[in-house]
Design an enzyme around this catalytic site. Structure first.
Site, short mmCIF file in Angstrom:
data_model
loop_
_atom_site.label_atom_id
_atom_site.label_comp_id
_atom_site.label_asym_id
_atom_site.label_seq_id
_atom_site.Cartn_x
_atom_site.Cartn_y
_atom_site.Cartn_z
N CYS A 1 0.85 -1.19 0.00
CA CYS A 1 0.00 0.00 0.00
C CYS A 1 0.89 1.23 0.00
O CYS A 1 1.65 1.45 0.95
CB CYS A 1 -0.93 0.02 1.21
N GLY A 2 0.80 2.03 -1.05
CA GLY A 2 1.65 3.21 -1.17
C GLY A 2 1.34 4.28 -0.16
O GLY A 2 2.24 4.86 0.47
N HIS A 3 0.04 4.61 0.02
CA HIS A 3 -0.31 5.68 0.95
C HIS A 3 0.02 5.28 2.38
O HIS A 3 0.51 6.10 3.18
CB HIS A 3 -1.78 6.05 0.81
N ASP B 1 -11.01 3.08 -1.85
CA ASP B 1 -9.83 3.81 -1.41
C ASP B 1 -10.08 5.31 -1.52
O ASP B 1 -10.57 5.79 -2.54
CB ASP B 1 -8.63 3.43 -2.27
N GLY C 1 -1.30 4.38 -3.98
CA GLY C 1 0.10 4.43 -4.40
C GLY C 1 0.58 3.21 -5.14
O GLY C 1 1.33 3.31 -6.12
N SER C 2 0.18 2.02 -4.70
CA SER C 2 0.62 0.81 -5.40
C SER C 2 -0.01 0.71 -6.78
O SER C 2 0.60 0.19 -7.72
CB SER C 2 0.33 -0.43 -4.58
#
Length: 382
Positions: free
Chosen positions: A82-84, A278, A283-284
């Site tokens: 998870c990017g965020h 989301d 981010g991903s």
């Protein structure tokens, strides 16, 4: 995320067995999923809750490649990237000086010229290399500048797939169309990417009915997860445990808040896990979308591109900015083959909103078990 769950759950989750972080994720899923439910679901959380559980010791931490590990959690289980959450977690890890939380805090190196701290995080999908802006003395993160991370290698796994939609799967907006065209791309987990108009939402994401989109994706995703062409594309992974469809990202290239210094912008609505929406640009999936655009020949190295969620569009603030920094990366697949890939730099912001203690009291059976409650449109099942 701790308190009474602190003495019990924190000890259990930080002491997960297994040689690899993916092994630890397996154990968390099979033996300690009740802890995830207590944290993520009602009454402590809600159906769109997301969490990060730190894992101090992993194989990449022990080898010196990472400073700490993490397991990501959501309404349906444990994610692989998870990017965020990475951006938010890295800020908090720089800010903490509690070695019981972050044993290797003292190993972080402060760049006193750039005023940044480098922090490598081991996610279940691999290593994310993060740069956190910091204050003058390097002891705290600087929220006025974006956090940036370099992704694990990302790649397009399936391009322009024609998917037949049987009658029992169709949703009202699709009309009489019998097929849709989708792409599949990997950015730490697998995403199906489909244009909003392709799903029958003619106004795209500029004016969208969330309940209707969620209904459509709720019918579509389970079908795609077992579709032959999709399943085949999902095998392009380093480990078989990564070969699953995590999300459907509904996209719109025609709209998007555009920050300064980018060459273009677009918007996406990510429905992941068990139809969870989301709030961030994801981010991903930003990583996956950059890899897909590069594979299609429309996103060169070093081009800065902005990706929005519905929230960042509404506030005209909060887009993630991505850049391909390496087009010659590779991934060794679990079948022994080699997959060409790219490395993407993703920049974004995360802010503190509060802190709390979670408590489980004896006798509170409803709260102990945790539960989910969802509203649905009239005439549409959840």
């Amino acid at each position: 995320m701790w308190n009474e769950i602190r003495g019990n759950a924190r000890h259990k989750l930080s002491s997960l067995g297994g040689k690899t972080l993916l092994d630890k994720r397996d154990q968390a899923q099979t033996e300690y999923d009740h802890i995830r439910k207590r944290l993520m679901l009602e009454p402590r959380g809600h159906d769109d809750m997301y969490g990060a559980i730190i894992v101090p010791e992993t194989e990449l931490v022990e080898s010196g490649h990472a400073h700490i590990g993490v397991l990501f959690t959501h309404n349906g289980g444990f994610s692989t990237m998870c990017g965020h959450a990475t951006i938010a977690l890295e800020r908090s890890l720089v800010d903490t000086h509690d070695l019981s939380v972050f044993p290797r805090r003292g190993d972080l190196v402060f760049d006193d010229v750039e005023k940044t701290v480098a922090l490598n995080i081991h996610a279940p999908c691999g290593l994310a290399r993060v740069t956190v802006p910091a204050t003058e003395d390097g002891r705290k993160s600087d929220p006025s500048r974006p956090v940036a991370f370099l992704s694990t290698p990302a790649y397009a796994a399936g391009i322009d797939l024609d998917i037949e939609i049987p009658a029992e799967i169709r949703w009202p907006e699709l009309g009489e169309r019998e097929t849709i065209k989708v792409d599949i791309s990997y950015g730490g987990t697998f995403y199906v990417l489909v244009n909003a108009e392709e799903l029958g939402f003619e106004k795209g994401l500029e004016s969208v009915d969330l309940i209707s989109v969620a209904h459509a994706v709720g019918k579509l995703k389970p079908y795609l997860s077992r579709h032959r062409d999709v399943v085949e594309a999902l095998q392009n992974a380093e480990d078989r445990r990564l070969s699953f469809l995590y999300s459907v990202m509904v996209t719109d290239q025609a709209v998007g808040s555009r920050p300064d210094g980018v060459d273009g912008a677009e918007t996406g609505l990510c429905l992941f896990a068990d139809n969870q929406i989301d709030r961030s640009p994801t981010g991903s999936c930003v990583t996956a979308r950059m890899a897909l655009a590069h594979a299609k020949g429309v996103r060169p190295v070093d081009q800065r591109w902005a990706y929005n969620s519905l929230v960042s569009n509404f506030f005209d603030n909060g887009a993630f900015v991505a850049t391909i920094v390496d087009k010659d990366a590779t991934v060794r697949k679990h079948d022994g083959g080699v997959q060409s890939a790219v490395v993407v730099r993703v920049e974004g912001f995360a802010y503190y909103t509060g802190s709390c203690n979670f408590i489980v009291e004896g006798g509170d059976l409803t709260s102990e078990a945790a539960f989910r409650m969802k509203t649905v449109a009239k005439g549409k099942s959840a």
